[in-house]
Design an enzyme around this catalytic site. Structure first.
Site, mmCIF file in Angstrom:
data_model
loop_
_atom_site.group_PDB
_atom_site.id
_atom_site.type_symbol
_atom_site.label_atom_id
_atom_site.label_comp_id
_atom_site.label_asym_id
_atom_site.label_seq_id
_atom_site.Cartn_x
_atom_site.Cartn_y
_atom_site.Cartn_z
ATOM 1 N N ASP A 235 0.832 -1.200 0.000
ATOM 2 C CA ASP A 235 0.000 0.000 0.000
ATOM 3 C C ASP A 235 0.876 1.263 0.000
ATOM 4 O O ASP A 235 1.856 1.340 0.744
ATOM 5 C CB ASP A 235 -0.873 -0.031 1.263
ATOM 6 C CG ASP A 235 -1.938 1.052 1.276
ATOM 7 O OD1 ASP A 235 -2.759 1.086 0.360
ATOM 8 O OD2 ASP A 235 -1.937 1.865 2.217
ATOM 9 N N GLU A 305 1.961 -0.542 -4.935
ATOM 10 C CA GLU A 305 0.970 0.468 -5.318
ATOM 11 C C GLU A 305 1.718 1.791 -5.390
ATOM 12 O O GLU A 305 1.897 2.477 -4.397
ATOM 13 C CB GLU A 305 -0.160 0.557 -4.283
ATOM 14 C CG GLU A 305 -1.264 1.490 -4.757
ATOM 15 C CD GLU A 305 -1.957 2.273 -3.649
ATOM 16 O OE1 GLU A 305 -3.054 2.778 -3.882
ATOM 17 O OE2 GLU A 305 -1.391 2.412 -2.547
HETATM 18 C C1 NOJ Z 1 -4.421 3.013 -0.950
HETATM 19 C C2 NOJ Z 1 -5.545 2.065 -0.721
HETATM 20 O O1 NOJ Z 1 -5.835 1.394 -1.914
HETATM 21 C C3 NOJ Z 1 -6.703 2.887 -0.226
HETATM 22 O O2 NOJ Z 1 -7.911 2.160 -0.179
HETATM 23 C C4 NOJ Z 1 -6.331 3.425 1.131
HETATM 24 O O3 NOJ Z 1 -7.378 4.261 1.593
HETATM 25 C C5 NOJ Z 1 -5.055 4.246 1.047
HETATM 26 N N1 NOJ Z 1 -4.033 3.573 0.308
HETATM 27 C C6 NOJ Z 1 -4.514 4.525 2.424
HETATM 28 O O4 NOJ Z 1 -4.000 3.356 2.992
#
Ligand code: NOJ
Length: 569
Positions: A235, A305
């Site tokens: 993440d 990500e």
């Molecule tokens: C990216 C995640 O996909 C999202 O759902 C989340 O709110 C944020 N990161 C914060 O962790």
């Protein structure tokens, strides 16, 4: 001709397929199963509810794994199920080594892993290293310990600006709206330091310049690797380090059209994103993952990500000694346009060349408006969504599907009183448009005629945690199974056909000139043609036999909003 791989690169595998069966991973000889895998994203709250409380859970997922096998995916990625106050639905972790009771127990996680592996499915879990929950023991200790303490040094606590320190340390905005800083009240009752939260105020950012943080996350990685996970989705992978000195950022023009999604909010060239130091973390994780390489099941991986701005910046996360994959959100951000699709492909593939990594492609996830809706909604949106899916699945590399897209689901209009997304609460009173993400997270329909549409064993007519719309019965898995022309059957056929060439078609893509509104490419024996225009188009010379189309099968010409695959004999 653009290619993902330099054939002379030592890290280029010579794929040998064990594919061909519906569902289950085809593990190449080098164990790098992710290179051409189809990964299905499970949003844990909304996939399947095992206990009837209206919220999805791990036993629910386990019970529905046969759906994923029959669909023909190789792996599933499960969003965070760890102990959490659920302020951001699990992306606010209070204990990285346990399962939230809402979702089950550690033993349920073990059962899920075992069953998935029995079915030949790999399991990727989510790792949230940029921030913890404010209920995490570290943050609670930091609040109690006060300024200058080692406990505070695990987070981004800073004095405020202005005479009394009553102004935030800089002008950084939160991705979810409002300021990225919150001031604490110290133990003696006086206004104190500020802490950084790039997301909600309940998600304090960790200080990755503190070695304790890196050690903790290595231990968390090993905890889940020891339990048998096959990989991690990292993440906010581009956010861990912030530029030294925490300088002000250039804020977007308030008069410009507001950000429509996290794509625009988190992909900017700013001091909180994509700092060079972050790559050292991924070099360390590469070594940790490699420690688990001896399994006959195939190697371990991580996918970043990283909403970085350019294809080159994204590619830096997959250098040979870093992570194995990085999400390529440029495909998802592309408009319905042959030119844009071609541009994304021609920019993505060469960016990976130096590193020998394969690309990833994705159209939807739990943070963005579902692609059927983005492409216009209704029949038009669905036709375009299916066509874009076919174009994506023919490309080399790995494709990520988001639960419910195989059913053709659209974004749901969620009433204000039913909203749960922190980004909605932080923006609803401002001029910014609604970036709330609840509408793509509604529990998916499995059967029955009314809510909860067999999502779980709750009484007929009862609604799950986000209300499902009327009229979803014909979209359920049960209703679409075996139904000629259904989106579910289309996905199954596409994934089955993909298995016949995914590992052998090579990694080179030639963009074909087939007219202004046509996105067409050749990859080995495969030709894919997508008509993004408004009139039927002729097919490029020399296409092979029709394998599959996303709509009406072409007979000489291809209809608008349709894509088709052809294979050489
Ligand atoms: C990216 C995640 O996909 C999202 O759902 C989340 O709110 C944020 N990161 C914060 O962790």
């Amino acid at each position: 001709m653009v290619a993902v791989n330099d054939p002379s690169s030592p890290s280029t595998p010579s794929p040998s397929t064990s594919g061909g069966t519906p569902g289950g991973s085809a593990v190449p000889e080098d164990g790098a199963w992710w290179r051409h895998a189809v990964v299905y994203q499970v949003y844990v709250r909304s996939f399947a509810d095992g206990d009837g409380d209206g919220v999805g859970d791990l036993p629910g997922i386990t019970s529905r794994l046969p759906h994923l096998r029959d669909l023909g995916v190789d792996a599933l990625w499960i969003t965070p199920f760890y102990t959490s106050p659920q302020r951001d639905h699990g992306y606010d972790v209070a204990d990285y080594r346990d399962v939230d009771p809402l979702f089950g127990s550690l033993s349920d996680a073990d059962d899920l892993l075992a069953r998935a592996h029995e079915l030949g499915l790999k399991v990727i879990v989510d790792l949230v290293p940029n921030h913890t929950s404010d209920r995490h023991p570290w943050f609670q200790a930091a609040l109690a310990a006060g300024p200058g303490s080692p406990e505070r040094a695990r987070y981004m606590f800073v004095e405020g600006r202005g005479e009394d320190g009553d102004l935030p340390p800089n002008n950084w905005p939160s991705v979810f709206g409002g300021d990225a800083w919150t001031r604490v009240t110290e133990a003696d009752g006086t206004p104190g330091q500020w802490y950084l939260h790039l997301f909600d105020s309940t998600q304090p950012d960790l200080n990755w310049r503190n070695p304790e943080v890196g050690d903790e996350f290595e231990s968390v990685l090993r905890f889940w690797l020891d339990r048998g996970v096959d990989g991690f989705r990292v993440d906010v992978a581009h956010g861990l380090f912030k530029e030294e000195g925490l300088p002000d950022t250039e804020l977007p023009d308030p008069d410009a059209d507001g950000p429509a999604s996290m794509v625009e909010l988190a992909g900017l060239d700013e001091p909180m994103w994509d700092q060079p130091e972050v790559h050292e973390v991924y070099r360390r994780w590469h070594r940790v993952l490699a420690d688990y390489d001896d399994s006959p099941r195939g190697r371990r991986m991580a996918v970043a990500e990283s909403w970085a701005r350019t294809a080159e910046a994204i590619a830096r996360y997959v250098r040979p000694d870093e992570l194995q994959q990085s999400f390529n959100f440029h495909w998802l951000s592309a408009a319905w346009s042959a030119e844009e699709f071609a541009e994304v492909v021609t920019e993505t593939l060469p960016s990976l060349l130096p590193y020998g990594a394969t690309p990833t492609w994705v159209l939807s996830n739990h943070d963005v408006v579902r692609h059927v809706t983005r492409y216009g909604g209704g029949e038009l949106g669905l036709a375009r969504g299916r066509a874009a899916t076919l174009a994506m699945l023919g490309l080399p590399g790995s494709a990520y599907l988001y639960q419910g897209e195989e059913l053709g689901l659209e974004q749901v209009e969620v009433a204000p009183e039913d909203r749960t997304d922190p980004s909605w609460f932080r923006t609803k009173d401002t001029a910014k448009p609604d970036i709330g993400r609840d509408g793509c997270r509604v529990p998916i329909p499995w059967g029955d005629e009314e809510p909860p549409y067999a999502f779980g064993p709750a009484a007929a007519g009862s609604q799950p945690w986000l209300p499902q719309p009327d009229g979803w019965a014909p979209l359920s898995v049960a209703a679409q199974t075996g139904a000629v022309g259904s989106t579910l059957e289309f996905y199954r056929r596409a994934l089955a056909a993909r298995r016949t060439f995914a590992l052998t078609a090579g990694e080179e893509v030639e963009i074909l000139d087939a007219g202004a509104d046509v996105f067409a490419y050749r990859r080995g024996p495969l030709v894919c043609v997508l008509n993004a225009g408004s009139a039927p188009v002729g097919l490029p010379d020399g296409v092979g036999a029709l394998v599959l189309s996303s709509g009406v099968d072409p007979t000489g010409t291809l209809a608008p909003d349709t894509a088709a695959w052809f294979l050489d004999d």
